[in-house]
Design a protein around this motif. Structure first.
Motif, mmCIF file in Angstrom:
data_model
loop_
_atom_site.group_PDB
_atom_site.id
_atom_site.type_symbol
_atom_site.label_atom_id
_atom_site.label_comp_id
_atom_site.label_asym_id
_atom_site.label_seq_id
_atom_site.Cartn_x
_atom_site.Cartn_y
_atom_site.Cartn_z
ATOM 1 N N THR A 59 0.840 -1.202 0.000
ATOM 2 C CA THR A 59 0.000 0.000 0.000
ATOM 3 C C THR A 59 0.877 1.256 0.000
ATOM 4 O OG1 THR A 59 -1.552 -1.260 1.330
ATOM 5 C CG2 THR A 59 -1.954 1.105 1.187
ATOM 6 N N LEU A 60 1.935 1.211 0.809
ATOM 7 C CA LEU A 60 2.812 2.389 0.925
ATOM 8 C C LEU A 60 3.491 2.754 -0.398
ATOM 9 C CD1 LEU A 60 4.501 1.684 4.389
ATOM 10 C CD2 LEU A 60 3.054 3.634 3.824
ATOM 11 N N VAL A 61 3.835 1.728 -1.196
ATOM 12 C CA VAL A 61 4.537 2.026 -2.462
ATOM 13 C C VAL A 61 3.572 2.137 -3.649
ATOM 14 C CG1 VAL A 61 6.709 0.985 -1.724
ATOM 15 C CG2 VAL A 61 5.049 -0.397 -2.985
ATOM 16 N N GLY A 62 2.283 2.048 -3.370
ATOM 17 C CA GLY A 62 1.299 2.205 -4.453
ATOM 18 C C GLY A 62 1.064 0.941 -5.256
ATOM 19 N N GLY A 63 1.269 -0.219 -4.619
ATOM 20 C CA GLY A 63 0.984 -1.507 -5.279
ATOM 21 C C GLY A 63 2.201 -2.095 -5.977
ATOM 22 N N THR A 64 2.213 -3.415 -6.060
ATOM 23 C CA THR A 64 3.364 -4.092 -6.674
ATOM 24 C C THR A 64 3.031 -4.615 -8.069
ATOM 25 O OG1 THR A 64 2.715 -6.075 -5.467
ATOM 26 C CG2 THR A 64 4.503 -4.777 -4.532
ATOM 27 N N TYR A 65 1.763 -4.511 -8.452
ATOM 28 C CA TYR A 65 1.370 -4.957 -9.791
ATOM 29 C C TYR A 65 0.712 -3.804 -10.548
ATOM 30 C CZ TYR A 65 2.264 -9.721 -8.302
ATOM 31 O OH TYR A 65 2.881 -10.852 -7.862
ATOM 32 N N ASP A 66 0.939 -3.753 -11.841
ATOM 33 C CA ASP A 66 0.293 -2.758 -12.679
ATOM 34 C C ASP A 66 -1.165 -3.187 -12.872
ATOM 35 O OD1 ASP A 66 1.346 -0.871 -15.472
ATOM 36 O OD2 ASP A 66 -0.722 -1.375 -14.984
ATOM 37 N N THR A 67 -2.088 -2.363 -12.438
ATOM 38 C CA THR A 67 -3.504 -2.775 -12.474
ATOM 39 C C THR A 67 -4.037 -2.884 -13.904
ATOM 40 O OG1 THR A 67 -4.016 -0.467 -12.059
ATOM 41 C CG2 THR A 67 -4.206 -1.964 -10.190
ATOM 42 N N THR A 68 -3.381 -2.231 -14.845
ATOM 43 C CA THR A 68 -3.844 -2.304 -16.235
ATOM 44 C C THR A 68 -3.319 -3.553 -16.930
ATOM 45 O OG1 THR A 68 -3.596 0.084 -16.245
ATOM 46 C CG2 THR A 68 -4.085 -0.953 -18.356
ATOM 47 N N THR A 69 -2.013 -3.779 -16.803
ATOM 48 C CA THR A 69 -1.408 -4.907 -17.531
ATOM 49 C C THR A 69 -1.303 -6.174 -16.679
ATOM 50 O OG1 THR A 69 0.818 -4.303 -16.837
ATOM 51 C CG2 THR A 69 0.016 -3.314 -18.879
ATOM 52 N N GLY A 70 -1.349 -6.022 -15.367
ATOM 53 C CA GLY A 70 -1.191 -7.181 -14.486
ATOM 54 C C GLY A 70 0.268 -7.562 -14.276
ATOM 55 N N ARG A 71 1.172 -6.783 -14.857
ATOM 56 C CA ARG A 71 2.597 -7.113 -14.725
ATOM 57 C C ARG A 71 3.167 -6.585 -13.406
ATOM 58 N NH1 ARG A 71 5.295 -6.111 -20.624
ATOM 59 N NH2 ARG A 71 4.307 -7.868 -21.662
ATOM 60 N N VAL A 72 4.246 -7.241 -12.983
ATOM 61 C CA VAL A 72 4.919 -6.808 -11.752
ATOM 62 C C VAL A 72 5.601 -5.465 -12.001
ATOM 63 C CG1 VAL A 72 6.927 -7.307 -10.299
ATOM 64 C CG2 VAL A 72 5.302 -9.116 -10.812
ATOM 65 N N LYS A 73 5.458 -4.562 -11.020
ATOM 66 C CA LYS A 73 6.214 -3.295 -11.088
ATOM 67 C C LYS A 73 7.523 -3.558 -10.348
ATOM 68 C CE LYS A 73 2.773 -0.602 -9.446
ATOM 69 N NZ LYS A 73 2.082 0.596 -9.007
ATOM 70 N N GLU A 74 8.610 -3.619 -11.109
ATOM 71 C CA GLU A 74 9.859 -4.163 -10.567
ATOM 72 C C GLU A 74 10.383 -3.484 -9.304
ATOM 73 O OE1 GLU A 74 12.957 -4.921 -13.377
ATOM 74 O OE2 GLU A 74 11.590 -6.063 -14.647
ATOM 75 N N ASP A 75 10.536 -2.163 -9.349
ATOM 76 C CA ASP A 75 11.115 -1.472 -8.184
ATOM 77 C C ASP A 75 10.233 -1.602 -6.939
ATOM 78 O OD1 ASP A 75 13.458 -0.804 -9.403
ATOM 79 O OD2 ASP A 75 12.760 1.156 -10.089
ATOM 80 N N PRO A 76 8.925 -1.262 -7.049
ATOM 81 C CA PRO A 76 8.080 -1.409 -5.855
ATOM 82 C C PRO A 76 8.066 -2.853 -5.330
ATOM 83 C CG PRO A 76 6.942 -0.118 -7.513
ATOM 84 C CD PRO A 76 8.176 -0.657 -8.163
ATOM 85 N N TYR A 77 8.048 -3.822 -6.252
ATOM 86 C CA TYR A 77 8.018 -5.226 -5.833
ATOM 87 C C TYR A 77 9.276 -5.556 -5.019
ATOM 88 C CZ TYR A 77 7.209 -10.260 -6.103
ATOM 89 O OH TYR A 77 6.972 -11.565 -5.779
ATOM 90 N N ALA A 78 10.425 -5.103 -5.544
ATOM 91 C CA ALA A 78 11.689 -5.411 -4.856
ATOM 92 C C ALA A 78 11.722 -4.763 -3.472
ATOM 93 C CB ALA A 78 12.862 -4.915 -5.700
ATOM 94 N N ILE A 79 11.181 -3.545 -3.381
ATOM 95 C CA ILE A 79 11.187 -2.849 -2.078
ATOM 96 C C ILE A 79 10.283 -3.575 -1.079
ATOM 97 C CG2 ILE A 79 10.425 -0.721 -0.918
ATOM 98 C CD1 ILE A 79 11.326 0.743 -3.565
#
Lengths: 444, 273
Positions: free
Chosen positions: B103-123
């Protein structure tokens, strides 16, 4: 299954006789050691075509490696290695740059040369090598493979052996027909035979090529005025690292399987060590016997090592290797590699920071925590504005129960890197630390 | 030195080769190496890992595992780990932290494409694992997944089966009367178990087939009834199988230690410190 087993056991004596004939015939397919298959009259147009294909395949490999981002990009290092290689090429009467060199992003202790004339050195081997003499030996070894067209020779050897095997299978198939059996019935026996009898014969051929390349690498050291004992030292390093790997990686998952350089086609490391000691003794003896005017070529104890020169160029490569090693679980090798580098680069902020990160890890255990903090504090001492070091110090202080220190370190990190991608998470952490009052009980 | 040509001319060498072949032909077959799920020496695993945190089970949308069974699977994994004398951290702990940081980083997945957002996911991953280590004392994290994979059918007499269960085409058993009956492909549901140290080094990996799910033949494919796939007993057995090397870790290491003769005392038992 029982029926199959009993019919197989009845077939064994027949398969034995036929197998013996075939295996012996296959042994005869090997080219005699004193005849170079590339120079021999049997080097036909088809084999020239094969060489062209090998070069084409190598060029494709180089393109793919580049596209996949597997080449470690450090132009200063590449130029340095190319200069060392060029010296060897010029000594051979070739043009500088006729053979190229590239560094691959792999921690395996490996190096190889392709038919298109590119020597690939892995990060793993570059980070383990101690000085210029050792890298010259390795480059010389690979260059010998290229100049001697060893890949082609091996290909011709394998191809001839495969042809004989095909004929043998056909003959065996015909012989088994009256028994109502197929070659598949003796497949197990054949497989065992190939593994336990033929493989050593074949690797013997590969190993003779390796010894030839070792000798060339050794002479490259002598001619370049380097200390020739570094060839043996290089092998000893590889042996030590192999032992260390056994302690850190499961034997089934280590580099050994995909490491043809040192552990498969190459002669036993101990035998190679013995070989180098022997040829070095012979060289020393020849030097003593030589007339005085010719003794200039005999290097003494003042022989070149080029340790500082080498270490200056490999700093980035060493850090990258340590990062990859840590990812693979080779923590001890990563620490040892960085520590060696720091002797020559005592002011490397990245080096001290990475050392602190690897020593500390993320786990709950606190052994090594004091050393980790010490390394990070050294990095901050050298460059007080390094954000990554302050961030790591925050985590380490947390684990040591020093939440006040952690708070300060995280705050400093955010002030140094206001655009930090983890800003929101660190701020949340700082919030939690405010209630912890710097006590071990007040876990965030 | 190439020994091969000598074989052509030397009788002694030829005899030696014949003897070697005789040994191969009539001697016992060498043991084949078994799959080793450990990525590091087992002694190191035993000394470095004592508490394992569990990440919630992950499965792709096309695997319709019932929530009830998902909970059972989690319980079985925790149970097996406890049986193997590891301390455990319930996946709720992982989930809570992951959601908070996500929640703090604004989500770990792109809600449009469903792909992982790399930087937020790693954090989010880093902070979740660091917290589990710091606050719950976890040395490692177990990542369970469900996935589909291929399995080979075998013939038991004229009945085709796989994983000990007869194969069925549209509820009818498959009899091997001719080669056309042989399926083109059989897929199975697998349980994947991966254990990583909290700082991301893979320590253990195993994939165990649960049961077959689909058969492909010339006319198309036929699915197994879901109630036959998502059976508690099958899942139980699979968890036990997939974690068996961990269960036997302590006893195996003790046996190895006892089997290693001590050179000073001459006994198989190591001397007291």
């Amino acid at each position: 299954m029982v029926g199959y087993a009993s019919s197989l056991s009845r077939l064994r004596p027949i398969a034995l006789l036929l197998g013996c004939t075939g295996l012996l015939a296959e042994g005869c397919a090997s080219p005699p050691s004193d005849i170079d298959p590339v120079k021999s009259p049997t080097y036909q147009e088809t084999e020239r075509e094969r060489e062209r294909e090998m070069k084409e395949a190598s060029r494709e490999f180089s393109d793919q490696v580049l596209k996949a981002g597997l080449v470690f990009e450090d132009e200063a290092l590449r130029i340095y290695l190319q200069e060392l290689l060029d010296r060897l090429l010029i000594a051979e009467g070739l043009e500088a740059g006729e053979v190229g060199v590239a560094v691959l992003e792999s921690t395996a202790l490996n190096a190889h040369v392709r038919a298109d004339g590119v020597i690939y050195l892995n990060l793993g081997v570059i980070s383990q090598i101690e000085n210029e003499a050792q890298i010259v030996f390795l480059i010389g070894h690979e260059l010998a493979h290229y100049l001697g067209r060893h890949a082609l020779k091996r290909e011709i050897f394998e191809s001839r052996a495969a042809t004989i095997t095909l004929w043998r299978r056909a003959a065996l198939g015909v012989a088994l027909l009256p028994l109502g059996q197929t070659v598949l019935a003796t497949a197990d026996i054949e497989r065992e035979g190939r593994t336990r009898v033929l493989a050593p014969l074949r690797s013997g051929y590969s190993q003779s090529l390796e010894t030839e390349s070792d000798d060339y690498g050794f002479m490259a050291l002598v001619r370049g005025g380097y200390d020739p004992t570094q060839s043996a030292r290089f092998l000893q390093l590889m042996l030590n690292d192999h032992e260390l790997e056994r302690q850190e990686i499961s034997s089934a998952k280590g580099d050994e399987e995909d490491d043809p350089y040192f552990f498969a086609s190459h002669p036993d490391l101990l035998a190679r060590l013995g070989h180098f000691r022997k040829i070095d003794e012979e060289r020393r003896f020849a030097c003593k016997q030589a007339p005085l005017e010719h003794r200039d070529a005999c290097v003494g104890t003042d022989a070149l090592l080029g340790e500082t020169e080498y270490r200056v160029h490999v700093e980035r490569a060493v850090l990258e290797t340590a990062r990859l090693d840590r990812k693979r679980g080779r923590r001890r090798r990563a620490i040892a590699t960085i520590e060696r580098m720091l002797v020559f680069h005592p002011e490397s902020v990245d080096g001290w920071t990475m050392l602190g990160e690897i020593r500390g890890g993320w786990g709950p255990r606190v052994d090594g925590l004091a050393e980790a903090i010490e390394a990070i504090e050294r990095a901050i001492e050298i460059d007080p504005t390094a954000p990554r070091a302050h961030r790591e110090l925050g985590f380490l202080a947390e684990r040591a129960g020093r939440f006040g220190d952690a708070r300060l370190a995280f705050a400093r990190y955010l002030s140094l890197d206001p655009e930090a991608k983890d800003r929101a998470v660190i701020e949340y952490r700082l919030e939690r630390h405010r209630g912890a009052s710097g006590t071990a009980e007040g876990t965030p | 030195m190439n020994p091969a040509p000598i074989l052509c001319v030397t009788g002694g060498a030829a005899l030696a080769v014949l003897c070697a072949i005789s040994l191969i032909a009539f001697g016992p077959a060498p043991a084949r190496a078994e799959f080793d799920p450990f990525d590091l020496p087992r002694t190191r695993f035993a000394t470095e890992v004592s508490r394992i945190a569990l990440r919630p089970l992950r499965s792709p949308a096309e695997i319709p595992i019932p929530a009830r069974l998902e909970n059972i699977l989690t319980d079985r994994i925790l149970g097996q780990l406890a049986k193997a004398e590891f301390e455990t951290v319930h996946p709720v702990e992982f989930e809570r932290r992951w959601r908070k940081y996500s929640t703090l980083v604004g989500g770990t997945y792109d809600t449009t494409t469903g792909r992982v957002k790399e930087d937020p996911y790693a954090i989010v991953n880093e902070f979740t694992l660091r917290d589990l280590a710091l606050e719950r004392g976890a040395d490692a994290i177990l990542l369970p997944t469900l996935f589909y994979g291929r399995v080979d059918p075998v013939a038991d007499g004229i009945v085709l089966e796989t994983l000990g269960v007869p194969l069925a085409w549209q509820t009818q058993s498959i009899y091997l009367m001719n080669y056309a009956d042989w399926p083109q492909e059989v897929t199975a549901l697998f349980l994947g178990i991966e254990i990583r140290s909290v700082d991301g080094v893979r320590l253990y990996r195993a994939g165990c087939a649960i049961t077959w799910t689909r058969i492909y033949r010339a006319r198309g494919f036929s699915d197994r009834r879901p109630d036959r796939v998502y059976e508690e007993t099958e899942f139980d057995a699979t968890v036990a199988r997939c974690l068996a090397p961990l269960s036997s870790l302590a006893s195996d290491l003790a046996r190895e230690r006892n089997a290693t003769p001590d050179l000073e005392t001459g006994s198989g038992v190591p001397p007291l410190p």
